[in-house]
Structure formats: structure tokens, C-alpha cells
Design a protein around this motif. Structure first.
Motif: not given
Length: 369
Positions: A9-23
Motif C-alpha cells: 500500500v502506497s501513499v500517492l499524494a496528500t492535500g490540504a484545505h485551510l478556510p478563509g484568511e489566516p487570523l
């Protein structure tokens, strides 16, 4: 241990999501009052993202929508179409609804009419537990391609602390909670190879443990459950609330970290010096790291560990189920995790002082290529 018939079993890729602008911390000082400089230095969080509008409390997205956004990025990087996914595992402690589970909404938003879904209700450890659940289902041939997602929306629980309040009248303990947490989602795409392709050099080892069976919870989210009648819940000051045992987590949390590290090294047969990257979301936080020695980690091991820790607490805050996949994604995108690296994922959560760890050999090439 892997059997000879297991699929690799291999990790093919990752992804991320951060909402809005940083506070940043200055923004929080305006809405709930400042924290002393030494406290800010201890928690190390300088920026975080919230899925609410801090001025009104309005939701700008949702737990499942953030999960889907992270999943889409991971799938795109992996070159995998959504319809190739036959298993979705989601971890969250803040779902859109108690039922149906958030994983089914990710399934819907990805346009999948039929798909296996599993949901883990947990905080920081859930994504690591979810990765192992998916890995086992792929290794034994039950499924071929999996999405594992950690997603969390903590800010809706924080809003009642400061909305409509004089910032200077917000309790210092409540301010600390507000400054600590952020929202977001991280995703990982896994794929199984051919039968019999597993090999010892890439053996993946997993362990999880709750060390708080005889202790009161380090973190308790109250409300929306069945602990007392609904009418009694509605009479509380806040319908939902986060309760933190700050002294308890500062004292006992590092022991959970160190137990988890030692457990994973013993099970895998690895030494800290064998690891190229240790994804520990709060591994460099001063209030944790300063207690490693007391918790049983030698000075030599601390020095080795400090060179391999991968985390992004400063930029995202404590993000619960999203913490490990967000840190993993940042480490991969920054080139700190590269093909051939031996990687340890280790998460702890204060709820009942739980840890979960997973070792793997990284295979995915740099996401920019």
C-alpha cells in the motif's frame, strides 16, 4: 506483520484545505483580549484559520466541504479521478450532523453514487487510526484506492466565548482556548499494488493506546450528546462548550507522547536515528518539549528527535483530526519528506490521553513535479 499475499500500500499524494484568511494573534487580541507573551510563546500558535466569520459567527464553509476540498487537491496531485476511489475514511469530532456521517457528504460532493465509507469519531489520533483502517482494507484486497481525511471545525465552539462580549472581560482561561485552536482538513490518497507486492523494507507498523482510563478527560466537548436530557442541556450557559484540563494536559500529555514514541520504536524495530521524519503536530510546542526529559526521553533521543520533527502548529494551530494530515502535507510540500524516507506519524489527543502511531516508507515524488 505483512503476509506474503498482502498487497503493498502506497501513499500517492496528500492535500490540504485551510478556510478563509489566516487570523494572527493581533486579530484575536481585538476580539477576545490579549494573552501574555510567555503564554503565547508556550503554545507557539501565531496564526490559525477559522471556518466562521469571527465578527458574526456565521459559517463560511462546513466540516464536510473542507474535507472535500482537501480530498480534491490530493486526488489531483495523485492523478486519480474521484470515481476510482472505492473507500473513504473520515475522522472528525465536529461533523456537520450526527447522522449521516460526514464521509457520506464527502462522497456526495465528489459525485460518487456508491462508495464504502467509514468514519472515526476522534480528535488528533483519528486520522492516523483512519490511515491504518484504510491500509488494512487495501492490503487484504478488499478495496484498491482509498481517501483518508481528517477534518475539524472548532471555531463554532469558540465563538460564544467572545461574540457580543467585551474583550477585556473574557476569562484568561477562555482566551487560551480561543488562541489554541484552528480549523482545516487534510487528505491522503492510498492505493494498493499487486498481490504479493508487499515487502519487509516498507512494512507499516501501527499502534494506538488510551492512557487515560483512570484519569479525568484532558479535553471534554460538552453538549449535543446524551449525557443528560436535552432540556437540561439547553439550560446551560453554552449549548456546547470545550472544557480543558490545562494543568493535566501539560503534566501528563508529554508522557503520552513519549510512551507512544517508545511503543512505535519497539514494535517497528527502528531507532529514532533510523527515522527521516517524525510527523508530530505539537512536537515542538514548548509546554510539551520542555517535559520530554521528565517523561522519560533521554537528552540524546531528544536531540535526534528535534532534527526530524515535522509540524506546522505555528501556522494552523491545534486542528484535531486535521493535525496529522495537515502537517504531513506541509512536510511533503516543503520537501522535508521525500521518496525513500522512513516516516513516523504520531498523534496524541488530550480527550482520554490517546496516542496513535504509524510507520511507513514514503514513495510519493515532490508534489511540484
Amino acid at each position: 506483520m505483512s503476509s506474503s499475499s498482502d498487497r503493498h500500500v502506497s501513499v500517492l499524494a496528500t492535500g490540504a484545505h485551510l478556510p478563509g484568511e489566516p487570523l494572527d494573534n493581533d486579530a484575536l487580541a481585538r476580539i477576545c483580549g490579549p494573552l501574555p507573551d510567555d503564554v503565547l510563546e508556550g503554545i507557539q500558535v501565531q496564526r490559525r484559520h477559522w471556518m466562521i466569520d469571527p465578527a458574526t459567527g456565521k459559517h463560511l464553509t462546513s466540516t464536510s466541504a473542507m474535507a472535500t476540498a482537501a480530498a480534491r487537491q490530493a486526488l489531483e496531485r495523485a492523478g486519480v479521478e474521484p470515481e476510482e476511489v472505492d473507500l473513504i475514511v473520515v475522522s472528525t469530532a465536529s461533523p456537520d450532523y450526527l447522522l449521516p456521517v460526514a464521509a457520506t457528504y464527502v462522497q456526495e460532493q465528489l459525485g460518487l453514487e456508491s462508495c464504502a465509507v467509514i468514519e472515526v469519531r476522534a480528535g488528533c489520533v483519528g486520522a492516523v487510526q483512519g490511515l491504518d483502517i484504510a491500509r488494512r482494507n487495501l492490503a487484504d484486497g478488499t478495496y484498491r484506492t482509498a481517501l483518508v481525511i481528517g477534518t475539524e471545525s472548532v471555531s463554532p465552539l469558540l465563538a460564544p466565548v467572545f461574540l457580543g462580549q467585551d474583550p477585556e472581560r473574557v476569562r484568561m482561561r477562555d482566551r487560551l482556548t480561543v488562541y489554541t485552536f484552528g480549523d482545516g482538513a487534510g487528505a491522503v490518497v492510498l492505493r494498493a499494488g499487486e498481490e504479493g507486492s508487499a515487502h519487509e523494507g516498507s512494512r507499516q507498523v501501527f499502534a494506538t493506546q488510551s492512557m487515560g482510563g483512570a484519569r479525568k478527560p484532558g479535553m471534554l466537548i460538552v453538549g449535543g450528546g446524551t449525557d443528560v436530557p436535552l432540556a437540561e442541556q439547553q439550560g446551560r450557559k453554552r449549548l456546547m462548550d470545550i472544557k480543558l484540563d490545562i494543568p493535566g494536559t501539560a503534566q501528563f500529555g508529554p508522557r503520552v507522547f513519549v510512551r507512544g514514541i517508545h511503543d512505535m520504536l519497539e514494535r517497528s524495530g527502528l531507532a529514532l536515528s533510523d527515522l527521516d521524519a517524525c510527523v508530530l503536530p505539537e512536537g515542538n510546542a514548548e509546554y510539551f518539549a520542555s517535559e520530554y526529559g521528565t517523561a522519560g526521553l533521554s537528552d540524546e533521543d531528544q536531540a535526534v528527535l528535534s532534527k526530524t520533527i515535522v509540524e506546522n502548529l505555528t501556522d494552523v494551530g491545534a486542528t484535531g483530526s486535521a493535525a496529522v494530515p495537515l502537517a504531513l502535507d506541509a512536510g511533503w510540500a516543503e520537501g522535508r519528506i521525500r521518496p525513500g524516507h522512513k516516516v513516523l506519524l504520531l498523534a496524541i489527543e488530550a480527550s482520554r490521553y490517546v496516542y496513535a502511531g504509524l510507520t511507513l516508507t514514503w514513495e510519493a515524488p515532490f508534489p511540484g513535479k
